[in-house]
Motif scaffolding. Sequence first.
Motif, short mmCIF file in Angstrom:
data_model
loop_
_atom_site.label_atom_id
_atom_site.label_comp_id
_atom_site.label_asym_id
_atom_site.label_seq_id
_atom_site.Cartn_x
_atom_site.Cartn_y
_atom_site.Cartn_z
N MET A 1 0.85 -1.18 0.00
CA MET A 1 0.00 0.00 0.00
C MET A 1 0.90 1.25 0.00
O MET A 1 1.92 1.29 0.66
CB MET A 1 -0.92 -0.03 1.22
CG MET A 1 -2.06 0.93 1.13
SD MET A 1 -3.19 0.86 2.55
CE MET A 1 -4.11 -0.61 2.15
N ASP A 4 1.32 3.27 3.90
CA ASP A 4 1.18 2.32 5.00
C ASP A 4 1.12 2.99 6.37
O ASP A 4 0.38 2.56 7.25
CB ASP A 4 2.33 1.30 5.00
CG ASP A 4 2.23 0.34 3.83
OD1 ASP A 4 1.12 0.17 3.28
OD2 ASP A 4 3.27 -0.24 3.47
N ALA A 7 -2.39 3.93 7.64
CA ALA A 7 -3.43 2.93 7.85
C ALA A 7 -4.00 3.05 9.26
O ALA A 7 -3.25 3.21 10.22
CB ALA A 7 -2.87 1.53 7.62
N ASN A 8 -5.30 3.02 9.37
CA ASN A 8 -6.02 3.08 10.64
C ASN A 8 -5.86 4.40 11.40
O ASN A 8 -6.13 4.46 12.60
CB ASN A 8 -5.62 1.90 11.55
CG ASN A 8 -5.89 0.58 10.88
OD1 ASN A 8 -6.95 0.38 10.31
ND2 ASN A 8 -4.92 -0.31 10.93
N GLN A 9 -5.42 5.44 10.74
CA GLN A 9 -5.27 6.75 11.37
C GLN A 9 -6.51 7.60 11.07
O GLN A 9 -7.12 7.48 10.01
CB GLN A 9 -4.02 7.48 10.85
CG GLN A 9 -2.72 6.78 11.17
CD GLN A 9 -2.44 6.76 12.66
OE1 GLN A 9 -2.70 7.72 13.36
NE2 GLN A 9 -1.92 5.64 13.13
N GLN A 32 -8.21 7.10 2.58
CA GLN A 32 -7.38 6.43 1.60
C GLN A 32 -8.23 5.50 0.76
O GLN A 32 -9.04 4.73 1.28
CB GLN A 32 -6.27 5.64 2.28
CG GLN A 32 -5.31 5.02 1.29
CD GLN A 32 -4.05 4.49 1.93
OE1 GLN A 32 -3.87 4.57 3.15
NE2 GLN A 32 -3.15 3.97 1.13
N LYS A 96 -16.04 7.29 6.05
CA LYS A 96 -15.01 7.10 7.08
C LYS A 96 -15.36 7.81 8.38
O LYS A 96 -15.22 7.25 9.46
CB LYS A 96 -13.65 7.59 6.59
CG LYS A 96 -12.54 7.43 7.63
CD LYS A 96 -11.18 7.82 7.12
CE LYS A 96 -10.12 7.65 8.20
NZ LYS A 96 -8.79 8.00 7.70
#
Length: 126
Positions: A1, A4, A7-9, A32, A96
Amino acid sequence: MAFDALANQQFMNLITQRKSGADVSTPVWFVQEGDRLYVMTGSNAGKVKRIRNNPHVQVAPSDRAGAPLGPSQPAIARVISDASEAATANTLLTKKYGLMKRMFDLMALFNGGANSRAYLVITTPQ
Protein backbone atom coordinates in the motif's frame (compact mmCIF):
# COMPACT_ATOMS: atom_id res chain seq x y z
CA MET A 1 0.00 0.00 0.00
CA ALA A 2 1.31 3.45 -0.91
CA PHE A 3 0.68 5.12 2.46
CA ASP A 4 1.18 2.32 5.00
CA ALA A 5 1.96 4.70 7.89
CA LEU A 6 -1.52 6.20 7.55
CA ALA A 7 -3.43 2.93 7.85
CA ASN A 8 -6.02 3.08 10.64
CA GLN A 9 -5.27 6.75 11.37
CA GLN A 10 -7.97 9.41 11.80
CA PHE A 11 -5.75 12.44 11.13
CA MET A 12 -2.67 13.24 9.13
CA ASN A 13 -0.42 16.22 8.86
CA LEU A 14 -0.43 17.69 5.38
CA ILE A 15 2.84 19.54 5.05
CA THR A 16 2.94 22.15 2.29
CA GLN A 17 5.58 24.75 1.46
CA ARG A 18 5.39 28.50 1.31
CA LYS A 19 7.11 30.27 -1.57
CA SER A 20 9.93 31.01 0.89
CA GLY A 21 10.43 27.25 1.34
CA ALA A 22 9.11 27.21 4.91
CA ASP A 23 7.03 24.16 5.77
CA VAL A 24 3.43 24.56 6.95
CA SER A 25 1.95 21.54 8.72
CA THR A 26 -1.83 21.22 9.00
CA PRO A 27 -3.71 18.32 10.61
CA VAL A 28 -6.53 17.18 8.33
CA TRP A 29 -9.14 14.48 7.95
CA PHE A 30 -8.33 12.15 5.09
CA VAL A 31 -9.46 8.92 3.51
CA GLN A 32 -7.38 6.43 1.60
CA GLU A 33 -8.71 4.69 -1.50
CA GLY A 34 -6.12 2.42 -3.06
CA ASP A 35 -2.99 4.46 -3.71
CA ARG A 36 -4.78 7.83 -3.29
CA LEU A 37 -5.57 10.00 -0.32
CA TYR A 38 -8.49 12.43 -0.38
CA VAL A 39 -8.80 15.55 1.77
CA MET A 40 -11.58 18.14 2.06
CA THR A 41 -10.75 21.75 2.89
CA GLY A 42 -11.91 25.29 2.22
CA SER A 43 -11.34 26.51 -1.32
CA ASN A 44 -9.62 29.65 0.00
CA ALA A 45 -7.42 27.80 2.50
CA GLY A 46 -3.73 28.56 2.49
CA LYS A 47 -2.89 24.91 1.79
CA VAL A 48 -4.89 25.08 -1.46
CA LYS A 49 -2.97 28.14 -2.59
CA ARG A 50 0.35 26.56 -1.63
CA ILE A 51 -0.48 23.31 -3.47
CA ARG A 52 -1.40 25.22 -6.61
CA ASN A 53 2.01 26.89 -6.38
CA ASN A 54 3.95 23.72 -5.46
CA PRO A 55 2.30 20.27 -5.56
CA HIS A 56 5.15 18.59 -3.65
CA VAL A 57 3.93 17.86 -0.12
CA GLN A 58 4.69 15.57 2.80
CA VAL A 59 2.11 13.49 4.68
CA ALA A 60 2.46 12.01 8.15
CA PRO A 61 0.17 10.39 10.70
CA SER A 62 -0.83 12.78 13.48
CA ASP A 63 -3.28 13.34 16.26
CA ARG A 64 -6.09 15.90 15.93
CA ALA A 65 -3.81 18.68 17.21
CA GLY A 66 -1.10 17.88 14.66
CA ALA A 67 1.37 16.11 16.95
CA PRO A 68 3.24 13.66 14.70
CA LEU A 69 2.59 9.97 15.28
CA GLY A 70 5.11 8.72 12.74
CA PRO A 71 7.49 9.74 9.98
CA SER A 72 6.45 11.84 7.00
CA GLN A 73 6.71 10.74 3.41
CA PRO A 74 6.82 12.69 0.16
CA ALA A 75 3.70 12.95 -1.96
CA ILE A 76 2.13 14.95 -4.77
CA ALA A 77 -1.13 16.85 -4.22
CA ARG A 78 -3.54 18.47 -6.60
CA VAL A 79 -6.85 20.26 -6.26
CA ILE A 80 -9.65 18.18 -7.76
CA SER A 81 -11.45 20.01 -10.55
CA ASP A 82 -13.66 17.15 -11.76
CA ALA A 83 -17.08 17.18 -10.07
CA SER A 84 -17.46 13.40 -10.08
CA GLU A 85 -14.04 12.90 -8.50
CA ALA A 86 -14.92 15.51 -5.85
CA ALA A 87 -18.20 13.69 -5.18
CA THR A 88 -16.29 10.42 -4.79
CA ALA A 89 -13.92 12.07 -2.31
CA ASN A 90 -16.86 13.51 -0.35
CA THR A 91 -18.65 10.13 -0.23
CA LEU A 92 -15.51 8.33 0.97
CA LEU A 93 -14.88 10.95 3.67
CA THR A 94 -18.50 10.68 4.84
CA LYS A 95 -18.22 6.90 5.00
CA LYS A 96 -15.01 7.10 7.08
CA TYR A 97 -16.01 9.87 9.49
CA GLY A 98 -19.72 9.10 9.73
CA LEU A 99 -21.71 11.23 12.15
CA MET A 100 -18.88 13.74 12.69
CA LYS A 101 -18.68 14.43 8.94
CA ARG A 102 -22.46 14.68 8.64
CA MET A 103 -22.55 17.22 11.48
CA PHE A 104 -19.76 19.16 9.77
CA ASP A 105 -21.77 19.11 6.52
CA LEU A 106 -24.91 20.31 8.32
CA MET A 107 -23.06 23.25 9.88
CA ALA A 108 -21.62 24.08 6.46
CA LEU A 109 -25.14 24.37 5.03
CA PHE A 110 -25.93 27.11 7.52
CA ASN A 111 -22.67 29.07 7.25
CA GLY A 112 -22.16 28.81 3.49
CA GLY A 113 -19.15 26.51 3.83
CA ALA A 114 -20.63 23.81 1.60
CA ASN A 115 -20.24 26.09 -1.42
CA SER A 116 -16.62 26.95 -0.73
CA ARG A 117 -15.06 23.50 -0.46
CA ALA A 118 -12.08 22.10 -2.25
CA TYR A 119 -11.06 18.47 -2.43
CA LEU A 120 -7.47 17.35 -2.76
CA VAL A 121 -6.10 14.11 -4.11
CA ILE A 122 -2.68 13.02 -2.93
CA THR A 123 -0.53 10.36 -4.56
CA THR A 124 3.03 9.10 -4.25
CA PRO A 125 5.67 10.73 -6.44
CA GLN A 126 6.39 8.88 -9.69
